[in-house]
Design a protein around this motif. Structure first.
Motif, PDB file in Angstrom:
ATOM      1  N   UNK A 173       0.756  -1.297  -0.094  1.00 12.74           N
ATOM      2  CA  UNK A 173      -0.108  -0.013  -0.088  1.00 12.74           C
ATOM      3  C   UNK A 173       0.854   1.303  -0.053  1.00 12.74           C
ATOM      4  N   UNK A 174       1.789   1.382   0.824  1.00 13.88           N
ATOM      5  CA  UNK A 174       2.671   2.260   0.986  1.00 13.88           C
ATOM      6  C   UNK A 174       3.614   2.757  -0.292  1.00 13.88           C
ATOM      7  N   UNK A 175       3.825   1.343  -1.037  1.00 12.07           N
ATOM      8  CA  UNK A 175       4.751   1.542  -2.178  1.00 12.07           C
ATOM      9  C   UNK A 175       4.081   2.313  -3.237  1.00 12.07           C
ATOM     10  N   UNK A 176       2.531   1.770  -3.222  1.00 15.61           N
ATOM     11  CA  UNK A 176       1.632   2.046  -4.509  1.00 15.61           C
ATOM     12  C   UNK A 176       1.389   3.510  -4.386  1.00 15.61           C
ATOM     13  N   UNK A 177       1.375   4.067  -3.097  1.00 17.49           N
ATOM     14  CA  UNK A 177       1.131   5.528  -2.646  1.00 17.49           C
ATOM     15  C   UNK A 177       2.281   6.335  -3.257  1.00 17.49           C
ATOM     16  N   UNK A 178       3.362   6.020  -2.945  1.00 17.40           N
ATOM     17  CA  UNK A 178       4.584   6.769  -3.294  1.00 17.40           C
ATOM     18  C   UNK A 178       4.675   6.825  -4.999  1.00 17.40           C
ATOM     19  N   UNK A 179       4.341   5.587  -5.424  1.00 17.58           N
ATOM     20  CA  UNK A 179       4.495   5.442  -6.920  1.00 17.58           C
ATOM     21  C   UNK A 179       3.574   6.279  -7.783  1.00 17.58           C
ATOM     22  N   UNK A 180       2.418   6.417  -7.387  1.00 16.35           N
ATOM     23  CA  UNK A 180       1.294   7.450  -7.842  1.00 16.35           C
ATOM     24  C   UNK A 180       1.633   8.660  -7.641  1.00 16.35           C
ATOM     25  N   UNK A 315       9.522   9.405 -13.054  1.00 13.58           N
ATOM     26  CA  UNK A 315       9.067   8.309 -13.712  1.00 13.58           C
ATOM     27  C   UNK A 315       9.647   7.024 -13.417  1.00 13.58           C
ATOM     28  N   UNK A 316      11.003   7.042 -13.537  1.00 11.97           N
ATOM     29  CA  UNK A 316      11.560   5.923 -13.022  1.00 11.97           C
ATOM     30  C   UNK A 316      11.492   5.610 -11.455  1.00 11.97           C
ATOM     31  N   UNK A 317      11.131   6.583 -10.525  1.00 13.83           N
ATOM     32  CA  UNK A 317      10.783   6.256  -9.226  1.00 13.83           C
ATOM     33  C   UNK A 317       9.592   5.705  -9.197  1.00 13.83           C
ATOM     34  N   UNK A 318       8.698   5.787 -10.169  1.00 10.11           N
ATOM     35  CA  UNK A 318       7.494   5.027 -10.094  1.00 10.11           C
ATOM     36  C   UNK A 318       7.538   3.357 -10.191  1.00 10.11           C
ATOM     37  N   UNK A 319       8.455   3.292 -11.107  1.00  7.66           N
ATOM     38  CA  UNK A 319       8.848   2.078 -11.412  1.00  7.66           C
ATOM     39  C   UNK A 319       9.816   1.315 -10.035  1.00  7.66           C
ATOM     40  N   UNK A 320      10.654   2.251  -9.546  1.00  9.42           N
ATOM     41  CA  UNK A 320      11.660   1.918  -8.513  1.00  9.42           C
ATOM     42  C   UNK A 320      10.839   1.614  -7.220  1.00  9.42           C
ATOM     43  N   UNK A 321       9.764   2.506  -7.179  1.00  7.61           N
ATOM     44  CA  UNK A 321       8.773   2.096  -5.930  1.00  7.61           C
ATOM     45  C   UNK A 321       8.309   0.843  -5.904  1.00  7.61           C
ATOM     46  N   UNK A 370      16.445   7.955  -9.370  1.00  6.57           N
ATOM     47  CA  UNK A 370      14.742   7.590  -9.372  1.00  6.57           C
ATOM     48  C   UNK A 370      14.598   5.994  -9.037  1.00  6.57           C
ATOM     49  N   UNK A 371      15.499   5.202  -9.608  1.00 10.35           N
ATOM     50  CA  UNK A 371      15.498   3.883  -9.168  1.00 10.35           C
ATOM     51  C   UNK A 371      15.566   3.384  -7.678  1.00 10.35           C
ATOM     52  N   UNK A 372      16.142   4.063  -6.971  1.00 12.57           N
ATOM     53  CA  UNK A 372      16.288   3.609  -5.287  1.00 12.57           C
ATOM     54  C   UNK A 372      15.515   4.596  -4.585  1.00 12.57           C
TER      55      UNK A 372
END
Length: 463
Positions: A173-180, A315-321, A370-372
């Motif tokens: 849940x937390x990761x999806x929130x950050x990604x969005x 946008x890379x942070x979205x995938x990274x999260x 972004x990845x990390x």
């Protein structure tokens, strides 16, 4: 807008949480990330530094400025004003955020607190429309209001997390929130990139400054508009203390905070984790906050290069999260965060060696960040949720937020002091290594499973 209050105390495992409610929670990350990316990470540092340099008597567009300003009669190098301002804002949040958290735990209407903090911050951000000429003090005051309000809103927002899912669900849940959130912040940044590219004029520094100012204003509008979604879809999950509270919530919140401060020694492992987080996340936030200033002042990169790089990061942070969230399912969130700190150390070393006026290496390093970036922050947030005694989510996240989004203080202070002593942004950057090394050592020393049980919670299957 009417609040929907559940008739009974919400189970911390979150059995009453719905997909619509979780989506509403994700959308506040979408809303406030515009402030973090467009304002804090990209535009505000160079913008306010330029305004401060103008107040110090420097020419607009000059390659360097050795001038100083005198807020409250104190001599401050123009290049140090913004880092010092960040440190001041965090010093103030130390007193504000735990109180906001205590009030949230005592209130049956947390959404109203979220609305008040978010709209105050968004309004201050929109008011940057009036920061023209040499009005660096107005810009500084508005930043203080916006950043403190930003932190206060995030405290209330984070306090919903333990009620949205059980121990094994919160990392996701937390990761999806950050990604969005990264998608939302990246989208507005993309729109600003188009505006800057299309409307800027070669050699017209004033036009560039004006575009930066209106980009900051756009983040305030975005923040206010999309905050309406979580206010509509989130439900209230009042704690037992909130349902039983009587009298003044504000004074009750202060009393409860006093009791919590006296009881903190009961949870030493939670405090030890919090100390580790405050150290390493201070380094992360300082890198995020001062990256654009470093790129502009030390590496002499164009504003468009900085925006493209930060957009790449988003946008890379979205995938990274999401990727680090998936890795956490396999090896545990604790080990994943430790791995991310090793990667952050490599980022600082690489940033120190970046050549000036070379946009491609800067963009490559931004991609690595972004990845990390997203995973290290999202998993830290969900890890901490496991260490909070039930019913005190707001208070504990109040302490946590002291070094969360945009609220680092030791890092900017160290960076500003080193710059004032050496006039070198590179040396200032190297000073941040200590935060990642010490933070790693502290986090590695936390016995997570024992700490979770000591807080009265059930550990997830994989740590």
């Amino acid at each position: 807008m009417a609040d929907t209050v559940t008739p009974a105390v919400a189970d911390p495992a979150g059995p009453g949480s719905t997909r619509r409610e979780r989506t509403g929670w994700y959308f506040y990350d979408w809303a406030n990330s515009a402030f973090q990316t467009t304002v804090i990470t990209v535009f505000l540092g160079p913008f306010l530094t330029t305004v401060t340099e103008l107040a110090a008597g420097c020419e607009l567009g000059a390659d360097s400025c050795d001038g100083a300003v005198y807020p409250l009669g104190i001599k401050v190098a123009a290049g140090s004003f913004y880092p010092y301002l960040i440190s001041l804002s965090v010093f103030l949040t130390v007193f504000v955020l735990p109180v906001i958290g205590a009030i949230a735990d005592r209130s049956a209407h947390k959404k109203r607190l979220l609305a008040a903090a978010a709209f105050t911050g968004a309004g201050a951000t929109i008011a940057f429309a009036f920061v023209t000429g040499e009005r660096y003090l107005l810009g500084g005051a508005l930043f203080l209001i916006a950043n403190i309000s930003f932190g206060a809103a995030v405290v209330v927002y984070n306090s919903f997390l333990p009620q949205l899912g059980g121990p094994d669900e919160r990392d996701g849940i937390s990761s999806r929130g950050w990604a969005i959130g990264y998608l939302g912040g990246g989208l507005l940044l993309a729109l600003n990139l188009v505006a800057v590219t299309m409307l800027s004029e070669e050699g017209n520094a004033q036009r560039t400054l004006d575009l930066a100012r209106w980009s900051i204003v756009s983040a305030g509008v975005w923040w206010a508009a999309f905050t309406l979604v979580p206010l509509r879809w989130l439900r209230e999950h009042p704690t037992a203390a909130a349902l039983q509270a009587g009298g003044n919530v504000l004074t009750d919140g202060f009393r409860q905070l006093g009791r919590t401060l006296r009881e903190l020694k009961t949870y030493p492992l939670t405090l030890f984790f919090l100390l580790a987080f405050l150290v390493f996340n201070d380094g992360i936030q300082t890198v995020i906050t001062l990256a654009s200033q470093y790129g502009t002042e030390e590496l002499r990169l164009e504003q468009s290069t900085l925006i493209v790089t930060i957009l790449l990061v988003q946008f890379l942070a979205f995938g990274g999260a999401l990727a680090l969230g998936a890795l956490a399912k396999r090896i545990g969130a604790w080990k994943t965060v430790l791995l991310s700190l090793v990667l952050w150390t490599g980022v600082i070393i690489a940033a120190f060696r970046l050549p000036a006026e070379a946009p491609v290496p800067f963009m490559i390093l931004g991609g690595c960040i972004g990845l990390v970036l997203g995973g290290s922050q999202a998993l830290s947030r969900s890890l901490f949720s496991q260490l909070i005694p039930a019913g005190k989510e707001g208070e504990y996240y109040g302490f946590y937020e002291i070094s969360d989004k945009g609220t680092s203080w030791l890092g900017p202070l160290a960076f500003g002091l080193v710059f004032q002593l050496t006039s070198s942004y590179r040396v200032g950057l190297v000073s941040l290594l200590i935060f990642f090394v010490v933070g790693f050592a502290l986090l590695a020393a936390v016995p997570m499973r024992r700490a979770i049980i000591a807080a009265g919670n059930t550990p997830p299957r994989v740590l």
